[in-house]
Scaffold this motif. Structure first.
Motif, PDB file in Angstrom:
ATOM      1  N   LEU A  47       6.599   1.377  -0.127  1.00 47.78           N
ATOM      2  CA  LEU A  47       7.692   1.046  -0.762  1.00 47.78           C
ATOM      3  C   LEU A  47       7.692  -0.333  -1.669  1.00 47.78           C
ATOM      4  O   LEU A  47       7.874  -0.663  -2.968  1.00 47.78           O
ATOM      5  CB  LEU A  47       9.068   1.221  -0.042  1.00 47.78           C
ATOM      6  CG  LEU A  47       9.440   2.472   0.168  1.00 47.78           C
ATOM      7  CD1 LEU A  47      10.879   2.418   1.160  1.00 47.78           C
ATOM      8  CD2 LEU A  47       9.745   3.470  -0.924  1.00 47.78           C
ATOM      9  N   THR A  48       7.059  -1.290  -0.982  1.00 44.11           N
ATOM     10  CA  THR A  48       6.713  -2.606  -1.495  1.00 44.11           C
ATOM     11  C   THR A  48       5.606  -2.925  -1.948  1.00 44.11           C
ATOM     12  O   THR A  48       5.301  -3.974  -2.566  1.00 44.11           O
ATOM     13  CB  THR A  48       7.058  -3.652  -0.371  1.00 44.11           C
ATOM     14  OG1 THR A  48       6.357  -3.637   0.849  1.00 44.11           O
ATOM     15  CG2 THR A  48       8.477  -3.527   0.167  1.00 44.11           C
ATOM     16  N   GLY A  49       4.574  -2.027  -2.052  1.00 42.73           N
ATOM     17  CA  GLY A  49       3.511  -2.077  -2.644  1.00 42.73           C
ATOM     18  C   GLY A  49       2.479  -2.626  -1.968  1.00 42.73           C
ATOM     19  O   GLY A  49       1.316  -2.970  -2.346  1.00 42.73           O
ATOM     20  N   LYS A  50       2.540  -2.859  -0.779  1.00 47.40           N
ATOM     21  CA  LYS A  50       1.464  -3.449   0.348  1.00 47.40           C
ATOM     22  C   LYS A  50       0.465  -2.556   0.812  1.00 47.40           C
ATOM     23  O   LYS A  50       1.197  -1.368   0.787  1.00 47.40           O
ATOM     24  CB  LYS A  50       2.119  -4.156   1.482  1.00 47.40           C
ATOM     25  CG  LYS A  50       1.569  -4.768   2.604  1.00 47.40           C
ATOM     26  CD  LYS A  50       1.785  -5.025   3.792  1.00 47.40           C
ATOM     27  CE  LYS A  50       0.826  -5.612   4.791  1.00 47.40           C
ATOM     28  NZ  LYS A  50       1.582  -6.121   5.958  1.00 47.40           N
ATOM     29  N   GLU A  51      -0.586  -2.750   0.621  1.00 46.12           N
ATOM     30  CA  GLU A  51      -1.464  -1.625   1.127  1.00 46.12           C
ATOM     31  C   GLU A  51      -1.235  -1.388   2.495  1.00 46.12           C
ATOM     32  O   GLU A  51      -1.335  -1.847   3.621  1.00 46.12           O
ATOM     33  CB  GLU A  51      -3.107  -2.571   1.068  1.00 46.12           C
ATOM     34  CG  GLU A  51      -4.155  -1.389   1.341  1.00 46.12           C
ATOM     35  CD  GLU A  51      -5.494  -1.874   1.485  1.00 46.12           C
ATOM     36  OE1 GLU A  51      -6.401  -1.271   1.884  1.00 46.12           O
ATOM     37  OE2 GLU A  51      -5.681  -2.933   0.877  1.00 46.12           O
ATOM     38  N   PRO A  52      -1.001  -0.028   2.449  1.00 49.74           N
ATOM     39  CA  PRO A  52      -0.450   0.753   3.843  1.00 49.74           C
ATOM     40  C   PRO A  52      -1.610   1.198   4.884  1.00 49.74           C
ATOM     41  O   PRO A  52      -2.592   1.234   4.290  1.00 49.74           O
ATOM     42  CB  PRO A  52       0.395   1.660   3.368  1.00 49.74           C
ATOM     43  CG  PRO A  52      -0.241   2.228   2.038  1.00 49.74           C
ATOM     44  CD  PRO A  52      -0.866   1.135   1.323  1.00 49.74           C
ATOM     45  N   THR A  53      -1.171   1.147   6.083  1.00 48.13           N
ATOM     46  CA  THR A  53      -1.943   1.901   6.798  1.00 48.13           C
ATOM     47  C   THR A  53      -1.763   3.280   6.850  1.00 48.13           C
ATOM     48  O   THR A  53      -1.194   3.729   5.670  1.00 48.13           O
ATOM     49  CB  THR A  53      -1.433   1.303   8.439  1.00 48.13           C
ATOM     50  OG1 THR A  53      -0.074   1.997   8.548  1.00 48.13           O
ATOM     51  CG2 THR A  53      -1.699  -0.240   8.631  1.00 48.13           C
ATOM     52  N   ILE A  54      -2.553   4.186   7.336  1.00 46.60           N
ATOM     53  CA  ILE A  54      -2.565   5.468   7.519  1.00 46.60           C
ATOM     54  C   ILE A  54      -0.893   5.993   7.875  1.00 46.60           C
ATOM     55  O   ILE A  54      -0.619   5.236   8.802  1.00 46.60           O
ATOM     56  CB  ILE A  54      -3.686   6.204   8.117  1.00 46.60           C
ATOM     57  CG1 ILE A  54      -4.947   5.856   7.754  1.00 46.60           C
ATOM     58  CG2 ILE A  54      -3.431   7.786   7.987  1.00 46.60           C
ATOM     59  CD1 ILE A  54      -6.113   6.319   8.425  1.00 46.60           C
ATOM     60  N   ASP A  55      -0.560   6.874   7.199  1.00 44.60           N
ATOM     61  CA  ASP A  55       0.716   7.361   7.929  1.00 44.60           C
ATOM     62  C   ASP A  55       0.708   7.656   9.162  1.00 44.60           C
ATOM     63  O   ASP A  55      -0.101   8.727   9.437  1.00 44.60           O
ATOM     64  CB  ASP A  55       1.224   8.544   6.846  1.00 44.60           C
ATOM     65  CG  ASP A  55       2.758   9.273   7.324  1.00 44.60           C
ATOM     66  OD1 ASP A  55       3.236   8.992   8.217  1.00 44.60           O
ATOM     67  OD2 ASP A  55       3.176   9.860   6.553  1.00 44.60           O
ATOM     68  N   PRO A  56       1.630   7.195   9.973  1.00 42.92           N
ATOM     69  CA  PRO A  56       1.269   7.655  11.503  1.00 42.92           C
ATOM     70  C   PRO A  56       1.838   9.084  11.785  1.00 42.92           C
ATOM     71  O   PRO A  56       0.918   9.422  12.814  1.00 42.92           O
ATOM     72  CB  PRO A  56       2.264   6.585  12.245  1.00 42.92           C
ATOM     73  CG  PRO A  56       3.224   6.059  11.207  1.00 42.92           C
ATOM     74  CD  PRO A  56       2.482   6.161   9.945  1.00 42.92           C
TER      75      PRO A  56
END
Length: 254
Positions: A124-133
């Motif tokens: 939501l905040t645009g940070k490069e996310p990890t893989i959806d757990p």
């Protein structure tokens, strides 16, 4: 006593949520990972503290004694194995789960505790996310678990429904990995796969918790009566059960 009660509470909520988890309501998986990892981490850190108490006769004076592991469940499991090594070989301790599926589960849970629990916020905040757990769990744990299933459920009835309705009905949904579901047959198969994965995942995580708890309890029994340590099994008896009983449970609260 307060810490054992909190750990028991978190484990109970987490495992119950995992047992209810399904592809259509990922909130149960997110909630399960959140509560379960907190509870498991606290049990293992408590075991390390009790180990110090037994070894030295006092609680550790260094506040970072257990905190040095952070939220790294993989490292804590190694530390717990060290506590297990202080016990007699025939001590009343449940065996730790092992194998590729177990290793994958621990890796995912550890990564979740360390940062993947913020996955949705990161997106939501645009940070490069990890893989959806949730997707990762189903891919690395769920699919291998499905491969162990003795009988594949029959969903022929759903295929019949698809043939009957033809193109008059449009289905647009996603499975546990985010892939598309576009037919009644897809939905029926995913529903049954999801139920199997939830049941087996809960059993796997319950066995890991049971192992950690049994190490904690056995190590505490070696302490001097003057230590004031409680009888920890009282906080966790809903998990200290035989496999056949543990696998059938859907609730784990005292």
């Amino acid at each position: 006593m307060h810490e054992a009660g909190l750990a028991s509470y978190c484990l109970g909520i987490g495992l119950a949520s995992m047992r209810k988890a399904n592809f259509a309501e990922p909130k149960h998986y997110y909630g399960a990972f959140f509560e379960y990892t907190i509870g498991l981490e606290r049990v293992m850190k408590l075991a390390l503290i009790v180990d110090h108490c037994v070894e030295h006769g006092t609680f550790p004076s260094n506040e970072k004694y257990a905190q040095k592991y952070g939220h790294r469940l993989t490292d804590l499991i190694v530390g717990l194995a060290g506590v297990r090594g202080q016990l007699e070989p025939d001590a009343r301790v449940w065996e730790a789960p092992d194998g590729p599926i177990f290793n994958a589960a621990v890796s995912i849970l550890s990564d979740f505790a360390r940062g993947a629990r913020y996955y949705n916020i990161d997106v939501l905040t645009g940070k490069e996310p990890t893989i959806d757990p949730v997707a990762r769990w189903f891919t690395e744990v769920g699919i291998p678990l499905l491969a162990t299933r003795r009988k594949t459920p029959d969903v022929q009835w759903a295929k019949f429904v698809d043939d009957e309705v033809g193109n008059r009905v449009q289905i647009s949904f996603t499975d546990a990995t985010g892939g598309p579901l576009s037919s009644f047959e897809d939905l029926a198969r995913m529903t049954r796969d999801s139920e199997f994965v939830a049941k087996e995942s809960t059993f796997l995580c319950a066995k890991l918790a049971r192992y950690a708890i049994s190490v904690l309890c056995a190590r505490a029994e070696q302490a001097s009566q003057k230590s004031g340590l409680p009888y920890f099994a009282e906080f966790f008896y809903a998990l200290l059960l035989e496999d056949s009983t543990l696998k059938k449970r859907k609730t784990f609260m005292l």
